[in-house]
Design an enzyme around this catalytic site. Structure first.
Site, PDB file in Angstrom:
ATOM      1  N   ASP A 246       0.809  -1.229   0.000  1.00  0.00           N
ATOM      2  CA  ASP A 246       0.000   0.000   0.000  1.00  0.00           C
ATOM      3  C   ASP A 246       0.837   1.271   0.000  1.00  0.00           C
ATOM      4  O   ASP A 246       0.274   2.374  -0.049  1.00  0.00           O
ATOM      5  CB  ASP A 246      -1.021   0.011   1.132  1.00  0.00           C
ATOM      6  N   CYS A 371      -2.444   3.660   6.069  1.00  0.00           N
ATOM      7  CA  CYS A 371      -1.978   2.839   7.187  1.00  0.00           C
ATOM      8  C   CYS A 371      -2.812   3.037   8.450  1.00  0.00           C
ATOM      9  O   CYS A 371      -2.900   2.139   9.286  1.00  0.00           O
ATOM     10  CB  CYS A 371      -0.523   3.177   7.516  1.00  0.00           C
TER      11      CYS A 371
END
Length: 382
Positions: A246, A371
């Site tokens: 990511d 995150c």
């Protein structure tokens, strides 16, 4: 790719230079059920399906930073960052902030009345990795607990290891224990059966000792309803996540990805070589529907122009978060680069607001907006 070694010890992506003598860094070998299924996904075979992030969310989960032993003098400023993200997302969908019982009042005061704060023992803010991933199975949402172990036992996260079970129980969501160890940040899907994964973060003895890539792939397919896994090498041992996908490459639509791109003039390093390797793999790969990938670079800001501090500041725009009606991206202070990234995201997410949020302390600690957020698929309650 962004530098991923935090200059602070021991935030989430703590410097692993202490482990430098153990082994050389390698790039490896190439080798959420929504309320409305994405176009093309309705014909998928029965069984679990992991939806794409751009599908409808019931809510966003976040976690309140708890430990001064992790953040030191930066605890107050990272709490301000997390509250700023929570307030921004809450303008578009419900936000649930998990906080230790003794910190609930502080979290409520910082986040405001638009954010629900729920007492639950947490250690740190990384909800993407500690909250279960969600799949839809036979019309029902199930939480898949990925057995969080502190990114391969690099940090002690005894409370965060139990977040999955506690959270799902509190919300009455069925729990499925995954047959492997992983984190939400290591999994990127198009909602149509394609999964992007860095081999370094999953096929790794610190998570899944003795398991081959083929076995890990089979378990991912069976557990998440995935049809095609595209493996990217990633980077081992240079950040605490072992290079989550990511912060490297993200879907914006089936067959279309944004790839992290170093600022021009930045010296080549393991991160830029990992991005080059990912680009090469994606240029030859096909997704679960047989489509080639369109790969678009998302350039980083000028390190000399960012407002954040630290030699290893994580300055990738790839760690954006897609919510109901909006996309949230970091604002790093390089006005030209911030504007360019916003334009690229607007082009790829038409009809959504693109909202920049300042997250300098989160980024200095080794993470980003994605995150620190975790989407639960479904329709928000009225």
């Amino acid at each position: 790719m962004a530098h991923r070694l935090s200059h602070r010890l021991p935030p989430r992506r703590s410097a692993l230079r202490l482990l430098a003598g153990i082994g050389a860094v390698t790039l490896g070998a190439p080798a959420c059920g929504p309320d409305k299924v994405a176009e093309g996904a309705a014909a998928a075979a029965p069984g679990p399906r992991m939806g794409a992030e751009w599908e409808r969310h019931a809510r966003t989960f976040m976690a309140w930073p708890a430990l001064r032993s992790v953040w030191g003098a930066d605890l107050r400023s990272v709490c301000e960052d997390i509250a700023r993200v929570a307030r921004a997302v809450a303008e578009y969908e419900p936000v649930v902030m998990l906080a230790r019982p003794g910190q609930v009042a502080a979290a409520r005061k910082a986040c405001g009345r638009g954010v629900e704060v729920v007492p639950l023992a947490v250690d740190d803010l990384w909800a993407r990795d500690t909250v279960p991933v969600f799949v839809e199975d036979d019309g029902k949402v199930t939480g898949v607990d990925l057995n969080f172990n502190g990114w391969g036992d690099k940090q002690e996260h005894s409370n965060d290891a139990r977040v999955g079970r506690a959270l799902l129980s509190q919300y009455g969501i069925p729990r499925r224990k995954a047959p492997l160890v992983a984190e939400g940040g290591s999994l990127e899907t198009d909602g149509e059966g394609t999964l992007l994964v860095t081999e370094s973060s999953v096929v790794n003895d610190n998570r899944n000792p003795g398991k081959s890539r083929d076995r890990v792939e089979a378990e991912l397919k069976r557990t998440l309803g995935i049809e095609k896994v595209v493996w990217l090498a990633g980077v081992r041992g240079q950040d605490i996540t072992d290079a989550h996908v990511d912060s490297l490459v993200r879907f914006t639509a089936p067959g279309v990805v944004l790839l992290d791109e170093a600022h021009p003039g930045t010296p080549a390093d393991v991160w830029s070589r990992a991005a080059d390797q990912a680009k090469a793999v994606l240029s030859e790969a096909r997704d679960a529907r047989g489509r080639p990938f369109e790969v678009i670079g998302l350039p980083q800001p000028d390190p000399a122009r960012i407002t954040g501090e630290g030699d290893d500041f994580v300055s990738t725009y790839i760690n954006f978060y897609v919510a109901n009606g909006a996309v949230f991206m970091p604002r790093f202070g390089d006005r030209g680069a911030d504007s360019r990234a916003r334009s690229i995201l607007r082009e790829h997410f038409p009809g959504r607001d693109v909202v920049p949020v300042r997250i300098d302390t989160i980024a200095a600690g080794g993470g980003g907006i994605h995150c620190s957020t975790h989407d639960q698929p479904g329709r928000p309650a009225d």
